[in-house]
Each structure stands twice: as structure tokens, then as C-alpha cells.
Design an enzyme around this catalytic site. Structure first.
Site, PDB file in Angstrom:
ATOM      1  N   GLY A  33      -1.894  93.634  -2.464  1.00  0.00           N
ATOM      2  CA  GLY A  33      -2.880  92.623  -2.028  1.00  0.00           C
ATOM      3  C   GLY A  33      -3.860  93.071  -1.502  1.00  0.00           C
ATOM      4  O   GLY A  33      -4.326  94.266  -2.030  1.00  0.00           O
ATOM      5  N   ASN A  34      -4.302  91.654  -1.070  1.00  0.00           N
ATOM      6  CA  ASN A  34      -5.794  92.246  -0.239  1.00  0.00           C
ATOM      7  C   ASN A  34      -6.090  91.648   1.131  1.00  0.00           C
ATOM      8  O   ASN A  34      -5.160  90.390   1.313  1.00  0.00           O
ATOM      9  CB  ASN A  34      -7.601  92.079  -1.026  1.00  0.00           C
ATOM     10  CG  ASN A  34      -7.454  90.905  -1.262  1.00  0.00           C
ATOM     11  OD1 ASN A  34      -7.661  89.600  -0.281  1.00  0.00           O
ATOM     12  ND2 ASN A  34      -7.120  90.350  -2.589  1.00  0.00           N
ATOM     13  N   ARG A  35      -6.735  91.609   2.138  1.00  0.00           N
ATOM     14  CA  ARG A  35      -7.277  91.443   3.391  1.00  0.00           C
ATOM     15  C   ARG A  35      -7.898  89.812   3.720  1.00  0.00           C
ATOM     16  O   ARG A  35      -8.431  89.182   4.817  1.00  0.00           O
ATOM     17  CB  ARG A  35      -7.573  92.484   3.895  1.00  0.00           C
ATOM     18  CG  ARG A  35      -6.768  92.930   4.481  1.00  0.00           C
ATOM     19  CD  ARG A  35      -7.519  94.912   5.222  1.00  0.00           C
ATOM     20  NE  ARG A  35      -8.078  94.434   6.696  1.00  0.00           N
ATOM     21  CZ  ARG A  35      -9.502  96.009   6.945  1.00  0.00           C
ATOM     22  NH1 ARG A  35      -9.257  96.602   6.550  1.00  0.00           N
ATOM     23  NH2 ARG A  35      -9.520  94.607   8.103  1.00  0.00           N
TER      24      ARG A  35
END
Ligand code: CTP
Length: 224
Positions: A33-35
């Protein structure tokens, strides 16, 4: 430029917004995932609705309330976001504010991947995801105005203008990430918006305010 768009600036227009991260599953309990918090895209959807547009918001996995009057479609992966966004066309405006994963595991393991005795490494093979923004811009039912975001840590104008040309979009809103000025996981933001022959800086200001300024800019650049 200042403030919110004129009331009704987007009346009669259909605005499609994507927001948030995508999660690319590795196995039943893990993902890449990412932030991205999704806040900027949700704020753009809200501002577009307040300017009178019919708004469809395609949201990655975030815990944010749906802005009043906005139709929301929840997705998880880049492939699902691609299908949902293209399936929601036609629209007058597309704002690609989602941080779509560029790569996804080639295979999703059906079972939880276990540690193997004697091995200290795990190799994940990742493959490219479809580019939602470029595919919207190249679509037969292309919106009149296609707006991309660019998350950059350095040489912002150079990379942002590169994406403007490569993805054939009309506006690129560049977000300086990793610095003091704003970006991921923050409430304040500064955007540098580029188009062929012009640019405009929005903020620093709370994301809601920056979103309202971006919607005013979009309304002003939308062909009549
Ligand atoms: N984008 C998209 N689909 C992807 C990847 C990106 O629609 N598979 C869109 C994003 O929503 C954003 C824009 O492309 O509007 C820019 O994304 P960004 O990650 O900043 O740039 P990339 O094109 O992925 O380039 P790079 O990773 O080299 O910075």
C-alpha cells in the site's frame, strides 16, 4: 488567486474524482500500500459538489466520511479503481487525486505465505498496473478537462510538466511530498498547478481551502 469558486460555477457538470491509496494484495492477510490519506481527493469532491456539480467519488481504502451529496464507489486495488473510473464515464471533468499503486503482485497467494526454514528472503514479483489517468485522457469519451496529480520530492516543475505531456492531461497539480510544505498524511497542502502555457500556486492552506481554489481554477478552465 483566492477563495472558493463562485456559487454554481460547476452547475450542470458531472465531476469524477478518484482519491486515496490502492492496496495490492499479496496473500489473504498482507498487501502493498502507500501513505495516501485520501483527504485531498475527498476535499476536491466536496468542493466540486459545493460548486454545484454532480460528483462521483471513486475511493480507495480510507476511513473518511463521504461528503454530503456525493456518490461514492469504494474500491481496493488499482485494477478495481481503473474499472470503476472508466465505468463512471462520461464526465465533464476527471480529477485523478488517487495515489494509485504503480505495481501489483503478479500473483495473489491463495493462502497465507509462510516462512520457510532455511530462507531469510522472500522475493515478490510485481507487475505494472494500468494507468487510470492516462487511460481516461485517451478514452473515446474523454472528459473536457482531465486533471492529474503528481507527488514529487524534487525538480517539481520538470517532473510535473513531463507528466502533463506524457499522460496528455490538461492540468497537473503537483504536490511537494516529503518536505515541510505539505503532502501525504497532513491537513495543510501547497499545490503548484501547471498547464500548457501557465501555472498557479495554491496554498499553503488547509486541504479544504486548497481544494476550493483548485475547483475554482478547474471551473475557469473548463470549455463553456
Ligand atoms: N496514476 C494513475 N494510475 C496509475 C498511476 C498513477 O491514474 N497506475 C495517476 C495518479 O492518480 C496521479 C498521476 O497519475 O494523478 C501521477 O501519479 P504519480 O504516482 O505521481 O506519478 P507516476 O505517473 O506514477 O510517475 P512516477 O512514479 O515516475 O513519479
Amino acid at each position: 488567486m483566492s477563495g472558493a469558486p463562485a456559487a454554481g460555477a460547476l452547475a450542470g457538470k458531472r465531476v469524477l474524482v478518484s482519491a486515496g491509496p490502492t492496496f495490492e494484495d499479496i496473500d489473504p492477510v498482507r498487501f502493498v500500500g502507500n501513505r495516501s490519506s485520501g483527504k485531498m481527493g475527498f476535499a476536491v469532491a466536496e468542493a466540486a459538489r459545493e460548486a454545484g456539480a454532480e460528483v462521483v467519488l471513486v475511493a480507495g481504502p480510507v476511513h473518511l466520511d463521504t461528503p454530503a451529496g456525493v456518490a461514492r464507489i469504494d474500491v481496493r486495488s488499482a485494477a478495481q479503481m481503473h474499472a470503476a473510473v472508466l465505468g463512471a464515464l462520461p464526465a465533464d471533468v476527471y480529477v485523478g487525486a488517487a495515489a494509485v499503486a504503480d505495481f501489483t503482485p503478479r500473483r495473489v497467494s491463495e493462502h497465507k505465505i509462510k516462512k520457510t526454514a532455511g530462507s531469510d528472503t522472500l522475493v515478490l514479483e510485481l507487475v505494472r498496473t494500468p494507468d487510470v489517468l492516462a487511460d481516461v485522457a485517451a478514452h473515446p469519451r474523454r472528459p473536457a478537462l482531465v486533471v492529474g496529480f503528481a507527488a514529487e520530492t524534487h525538480e517539481v516543475e520538470h517532473y510535473a510538466r513531463g507528466k502533463l505531456a506524457a499522460k496528455r492531461v490538461d492540468l497537473i497539480a503537483a504536490n511537494l511530498v516529503g518536505g515541510a510544505e505539505g503532502g501525504f498524511e497532513r491537513d495543510d497542502n501547497t499545490l503548484a498547478v501547471y498547464w500548457h502555457g501557465g501555472e498557479q500556486r495554491l496554498g499553503p492552506a488547509p486541504k479544504r481551502e486548497v481544494a476550493a481554489q483548485l475547483v475554482a481554477l478547474i471551473a475557469g478552465r473548463l470549455p463553456a
